[in-house]
Motif scaffolding. Structure first.
Motif, PDB file in Angstrom:
ATOM      1  N   LEU A 113      -9.629   2.024  15.670  1.00 47.41           N
ATOM      2  CA  LEU A 113     -10.508   1.057  16.323  1.00 47.41           C
ATOM      3  C   LEU A 113     -10.503   1.269  17.827  1.00 47.41           C
ATOM      4  CD1 LEU A 113      -9.410  -2.119  14.344  1.00 47.41           C
ATOM      5  CD2 LEU A 113     -11.464  -0.753  14.004  1.00 47.41           C
TER       6      LEU A 113
ATOM      7  N   CYS B 196      -4.133   2.607   7.485  1.00 49.62           N
ATOM      8  CA  CYS B 196      -3.067   3.071   8.376  1.00 49.62           C
ATOM      9  C   CYS B 196      -1.943   3.727   7.584  1.00 49.62           C
ATOM     10  CB  CYS B 196      -2.516   1.915   9.200  1.00 49.62           C
ATOM     11  SG  CYS B 196      -3.653   1.361  10.487  1.00 49.62           S
ATOM     12  N   LYS B 197      -1.659   3.127   6.441  1.00 50.64           N
ATOM     13  CA  LYS B 197      -0.620   3.679   5.589  1.00 50.64           C
ATOM     14  C   LYS B 197      -1.038   5.056   5.072  1.00 50.64           C
ATOM     15  CE  LYS B 197       0.923   0.624   2.866  1.00 50.64           C
ATOM     16  NZ  LYS B 197       0.911  -0.319   1.727  1.00 50.64           N
TER      17      LYS B 197
ATOM     18  N   LYS C  76     -18.941  -5.540   9.568  1.00 53.83           N
ATOM     19  CA  LYS C  76     -18.892  -6.543  10.631  1.00 53.83           C
ATOM     20  C   LYS C  76     -17.518  -7.184  10.724  1.00 53.83           C
ATOM     21  CE  LYS C  76     -23.793  -7.503  10.616  1.00 53.83           C
ATOM     22  NZ  LYS C  76     -24.846  -8.483  10.332  1.00 53.83           N
ATOM     23  N   ALA C  77     -16.715  -6.891   9.758  1.00 54.30           N
ATOM     24  CA  ALA C  77     -15.349  -7.425   9.762  1.00 54.30           C
ATOM     25  C   ALA C  77     -14.491  -6.520   8.913  1.00 54.30           C
ATOM     26  CB  ALA C  77     -15.337  -8.846   9.218  1.00 54.30           C
ATOM     27  N   ILE C  78     -13.213  -6.708   9.017  1.00 52.89           N
ATOM     28  CA  ILE C  78     -12.319  -5.911   8.186  1.00 52.89           C
ATOM     29  C   ILE C  78     -11.117  -6.745   7.795  1.00 52.89           C
ATOM     30  CG2 ILE C  78     -11.094  -4.942  10.165  1.00 52.89           C
ATOM     31  CD1 ILE C  78     -10.783  -2.376   8.469  1.00 52.89           C
ATOM     32  N   ARG C  79     -10.726  -6.618   6.561  1.00 48.60           N
ATOM     33  CA  ARG C  79      -9.540  -7.329   6.118  1.00 48.60           C
ATOM     34  C   ARG C  79      -8.327  -6.589   6.663  1.00 48.60           C
ATOM     35  NH1 ARG C  79     -11.280  -8.787  -0.011  1.00 48.60           N
ATOM     36  NH2 ARG C  79     -12.969 -10.147   0.603  1.00 48.60           N
ATOM     37  N   LEU C  80      -7.368  -7.341   7.089  1.00 49.47           N
ATOM     38  CA  LEU C  80      -6.166  -6.712   7.609  1.00 49.47           C
ATOM     39  C   LEU C  80      -5.470  -5.919   6.522  1.00 49.47           C
ATOM     40  CD1 LEU C  80      -4.818  -9.467  10.012  1.00 49.47           C
ATOM     41  CD2 LEU C  80      -6.464  -7.655  10.401  1.00 49.47           C
ATOM     42  N   SER C  81      -5.639  -6.363   5.299  1.00 52.46           N
ATOM     43  CA  SER C  81      -5.045  -5.632   4.177  1.00 52.46           C
ATOM     44  C   SER C  81      -5.696  -4.257   4.020  1.00 52.46           C
ATOM     45  CB  SER C  81      -5.190  -6.438   2.888  1.00 52.46           C
ATOM     46  OG  SER C  81      -6.546  -6.658   2.578  1.00 52.46           O
TER      47      SER C  81
ATOM     48  N   LEU D 188      -7.184  -2.575   6.540  1.00 51.92           N
ATOM     49  CA  LEU D 188      -6.717  -1.814   7.701  1.00 51.92           C
ATOM     50  C   LEU D 188      -5.315  -1.292   7.446  1.00 51.92           C
ATOM     51  CD1 LEU D 188      -7.254  -0.877  10.573  1.00 51.92           C
ATOM     52  CD2 LEU D 188      -6.473  -3.102  11.390  1.00 51.92           C
ATOM     53  N   ASP D 189      -4.547  -2.130   6.827  1.00 51.13           N
ATOM     54  CA  ASP D 189      -3.180  -1.772   6.466  1.00 51.13           C
ATOM     55  C   ASP D 189      -3.145  -0.535   5.572  1.00 51.13           C
ATOM     56  OD1 ASP D 189      -0.255  -2.628   6.208  1.00 51.13           O
ATOM     57  OD2 ASP D 189      -0.894  -2.496   4.123  1.00 51.13           O
TER      58      ASP D 189
ATOM     59  N   ILE E 284     -16.994  -2.617  19.407  1.00 54.88           N
ATOM     60  CA  ILE E 284     -15.824  -2.128  18.680  1.00 54.88           C
ATOM     61  C   ILE E 284     -16.286  -1.013  17.753  1.00 54.88           C
ATOM     62  CG2 ILE E 284     -14.101  -2.649  16.946  1.00 54.88           C
ATOM     63  CD1 ILE E 284     -13.298  -3.892  19.481  1.00 54.88           C
TER      64      ILE E 284
ATOM     65  N   GLN F  18      -2.025   4.396  13.533  1.00 56.73           N
ATOM     66  CA  GLN F  18      -2.059   3.034  14.038  1.00 56.73           C
ATOM     67  C   GLN F  18      -3.507   2.528  14.108  1.00 56.73           C
ATOM     68  OE1 GLN F  18       0.419   0.814  15.020  1.00 56.73           O
ATOM     69  NE2 GLN F  18       1.791   2.261  14.007  1.00 56.73           N
ATOM     70  N   PRO F  19      -3.670   1.211  14.069  1.00 59.05           N
ATOM     71  CA  PRO F  19      -5.008   0.633  14.201  1.00 59.05           C
ATOM     72  C   PRO F  19      -5.740   1.189  15.428  1.00 59.05           C
ATOM     73  CG  PRO F  19      -3.458  -1.078  13.635  1.00 59.05           C
ATOM     74  CD  PRO F  19      -2.652   0.160  13.838  1.00 59.05           C
ATOM     75  N   GLY F  20      -4.985   1.406  16.470  1.00 61.12           N
ATOM     76  CA  GLY F  20      -5.587   1.932  17.693  1.00 61.12           C
ATOM     77  C   GLY F  20      -6.152   3.334  17.553  1.00 61.12           C
TER      78      GLY F  20
END
Lengths: 74, 74
Positions: free
Chosen positions: B63, B52-53, B41-46, B48-49, B3, B58-60
């Motif tokens: 990532l 994106c904002k 190694k990880a991401i908080r959705l917040s 990512l949010d 990823i 978009q996440p796509g």
DNA sequence: TAAAAAATTATCGTAAAACGATAAATAATT
DNA sequence: AATTATTTATCGTTTTACGATAATTTTTTA
């Protein structure tokens, strides 16, 4: 929060159930369910990786940014 | 791991630097840099949010799942 | 419609990792 | 050369994933 996890769609497309997918990506069904139902607050890239591999798809097929509407929390 | 975080592209498109973006999404430049360079190694959705904002994408767009090639670790 | 299977929800504990704060080093601009 | 932007590193705290497990609810199937 406006990031939506949309596993359902791709799972349906691939005709794979939660149990089977969980086993494939080495995660407990319980935890996959949490992920699938937007109860997770973060995701390990390694897990996203496994999912994409198992479902043969892109992160964008699973994660969606949606403008905040009323009636959400987090 | 396959990823890939591809912040560079959208940042260039939006003509926004690391400092400015970091401030916009309320994260330290140091940590944003880590994210931008695939050290996370990880991401908080917040998070990512927020990204994106801020980048209106978009996440796509950020990532990407790429089949493992040789010479990677994690 | 009863039994079985699948999925969801919940709790507890441990390990992993985000992220802040900070500072130092490196790279890029001016 | 000086300034600014970016990267890298360390330490500490807090958050969260995720396993294990069990109970519950929903869905499927016979």
């Amino acid at each position: 929060m406006a990031i939506i996890v949309q596993l359902d769609v791709m799972m349906a497309k691939r005709k794979i159930g939660l149990m089977e997918l969980a086993e494939k990506i080495n995660i407990t069904p319980a935890n996959l369910s949490i992920l699938k139902n937007n109860k997770a607050k973060a995701i390990r890239l390694s897990t996203l990786d496994e999912i994409c591999k198992a479902l043969d798809c892109q992160p964008g097929d699973i994660l969606e940014y949606k403008e905040d509407e009323d009636g959400e929390e987090n």
